[in-house]
Design an enzyme around this catalytic site. Structure first.
Site, PDB file in Angstrom:
ATOM      1  N   ASP A  45       0.868  -1.177   0.005  1.00 24.38           N
ATOM      2  CA  ASP A  45      -0.032  -0.047  -0.068  1.00 24.38           C
ATOM      3  C   ASP A  45       0.764   1.269   0.006  1.00 24.38           C
ATOM      4  OD1 ASP A  45       0.874  -0.005   2.692  1.00 24.38           O
ATOM      5  OD2 ASP A  45      -1.213   0.290   3.572  1.00 24.38           O
ATOM      6  N   SER A  46       2.362   1.023   0.090  1.00 22.04           N
ATOM      7  CA  SER A  46       3.052   2.202  -0.280  1.00 22.04           C
ATOM      8  C   SER A  46       2.805   2.782  -1.476  1.00 22.04           C
ATOM      9  CB  SER A  46       4.533   1.910  -0.159  1.00 22.04           C
ATOM     10  OG  SER A  46       4.474   0.487  -1.123  1.00 22.04           O
ATOM     11  N   ASP A  84      -1.413  -6.284  -0.493  1.00 22.31           N
ATOM     12  CA  ASP A  84      -1.369  -5.610   0.756  1.00 22.31           C
ATOM     13  C   ASP A  84      -2.988  -4.969   1.139  1.00 22.31           C
ATOM     14  OD1 ASP A  84      -0.007  -4.747   3.171  1.00 22.31           O
ATOM     15  OD2 ASP A  84       1.012  -3.062   2.195  1.00 22.31           O
ATOM     16  N   LYS A 114      -1.139  -9.397   2.734  1.00 27.74           N
ATOM     17  CA  LYS A 114      -0.284  -8.790   3.870  1.00 27.74           C
ATOM     18  C   LYS A 114      -1.252  -8.001   4.538  1.00 27.74           C
ATOM     19  CE  LYS A 114       2.863  -5.419   3.487  1.00 27.74           C
ATOM     20  NZ  LYS A 114       2.379  -4.727   4.652  1.00 27.74           N
ATOM     21  N   GLU A 116      -1.275  -5.429   8.466  1.00 21.08           N
ATOM     22  CA  GLU A 116      -0.272  -4.984   9.430  1.00 21.08           C
ATOM     23  C   GLU A 116      -0.858  -5.147  10.769  1.00 21.08           C
ATOM     24  OE1 GLU A 116      -0.075  -0.771   9.185  1.00 21.08           O
ATOM     25  OE2 GLU A 116       0.894  -1.021   7.176  1.00 21.08           O
ATOM     26  N   GLU A 183       9.390  -4.187  10.017  1.00 15.82           N
ATOM     27  CA  GLU A 183       9.809  -2.965   9.604  1.00 15.82           C
ATOM     28  C   GLU A 183      10.442  -2.061  10.590  1.00 15.82           C
ATOM     29  OE1 GLU A 183       6.906  -0.844   6.930  1.00 15.82           O
ATOM     30  OE2 GLU A 183       8.091   1.041   6.795  1.00 15.82           O
TER      31      GLU A 183
HETATM   32  O1  KIV Z   1       3.373  -1.042   1.595  1.00 15.18           O
HETATM   33  C1  KIV Z   1       4.483  -1.628   1.432  1.00 15.18           C
HETATM   34  O2  KIV Z   1       5.225  -1.467   0.389  1.00 15.18           O
HETATM   35  C2  KIV Z   1       5.094  -2.336   2.522  1.00 15.18           C
HETATM   36  C3  KIV Z   1       6.822  -2.647   2.471  1.00 15.18           C
HETATM   37  C4  KIV Z   1       7.644  -1.565   2.904  1.00 15.18           C
HETATM   38  C5  KIV Z   1       7.050  -3.753   3.112  1.00 15.18           C
HETATM   39  O3  KIV Z   1       4.600  -2.619   3.383  1.00 15.18           O
END
Ligand code: KIV
Length: 277
Positions: A45-46, A84, A114, A116, A183
């Site tokens: 989600d970056s 994510d 993924k 958090e 992280e």
């Molecule tokens: O969103 C993302 O790219 C991430 C990575 C930094 C692990 O969570």
């Protein structure tokens, strides 16, 4: 070509072979990192910050994640593809989490999702895994809740914080998560967690002793210039080169040197004469 599976990553951990992960959010970037042979591709989600221009990852929606995961899917034929989950798409209830993880898994076409969170998320992870959706955990600095954590800070620096990260990793492992992103945690803590849990760990700002490493591809290629965290290594600085290319194009159009004869489509003079008659 055989796809990388979670079992392959466990085997790499067992053999002490390092695992590589990079992010990708669209077809070209996914094609490049997959072709290079990375083990896993994360549609993080970056995306919100490095591609969509948001201030943080908080505004990213499930629809955006599905859209970009589908695009990355079309470029990835070998690596394990991870999608994510965005903020508030898995926080409200078990039912909401299962339904939305299911959407990213089914519609996005990824092989793992993924999310958090630590001990507080472990029972939810168990339920998602029980539904048949493989999960990658994410502890340490969790950007979706960075405001609550006091900003983008290293986590687990005091005893209580380190204990929480350690307990979280163990709880997620026991809940059935098959991969763990850590992280911004101190390297010795990341090493201890890596040695303790059965699942492979992937570090970003977590030192060299994790089972693997991840970077945001736009950071390591120099395609994001708003800020650069300490843990980023820029392997190439593409933005200035792209600036140069855009300026060269403008200069050539304005001076009439582009397009050149080799970029043109020709036409028979006789046909032109016919048209003019
Ligand atoms: O969103 C993302 O790219 C991430 C990575 C930094 C692990 O969570």
């Amino acid at each position: 070509m055989r796809r990388v599976t979670a079992a392959d990553l466990y085997q790499k951990k067992a053999k002490a072979e390092k695992i590589t992960m990079l992010t990708a959010y669209d077809y070209p970037l996914a094609t490049i990192v997959d072709r290079a042979g990375v083990d896993t591709v994360l549609v993080g989600d970056s995306l919100g910050m490095v591609v969509l221009g948001y201030e943080s990852t908080v505004p990213v929606t499930l629809e955006e994640m599905i859209h970009h995961t589908k695009a990355a899917r079309r470029g990835v034929s070998r690596a394990l593809l991870i999608g994510d989950m965005p903020f508030l798409a898995y926080h409200v209830s078990d039912e909401q989490a299962i339904a939305n993880c299911g959407r990213l898994f089914k519609e996005g076409g990824c092989e793992m999702v993924k999310l958090e969170g630590g001990t507080e998320m472990a029972e939810r992870v168990r339920k998602i895994v029980d539904m048949g959706i493989p999960v990658c955990g994410h502890i340490g600095l969790t950007p979706q809740t960075s405001i609550k954590l006091g900003g983008f800070r290293v986590q687990g620096k005091d005893v209580a914080g380190a204990q929480y990260q350690y307990d979280s990793a163990k709880a997620l492992d026991q809940a059935g998560a098959q991969l763990l992103v850590m992280e911004c945690v101190p390297s010795p803590l990341a090493k201890l967690i890596t040695e303790t849990v059965s699942m492979p760990t992937i570090g970003i700002g977590a030192g060299p002793d994790c089972d693997g490493q991840v970077l945001v591809t736009n950071d390591m290629l120099g395609l994001f210039d708003r800020f650069q965290p300490k843990f980023v290594k820029k392997y190439v600085d593409l933005m200035p080169e792209m600036d140069q290319a855009v300026k060269a194009y403008m200069q050539e159009v304005e001076s009439g040197t582009f397009p050149a004869p080799e970029h043109e489509f020709k036409m028979d003079d006789s046909l032109l004469a016919e048209l003019k008659r």
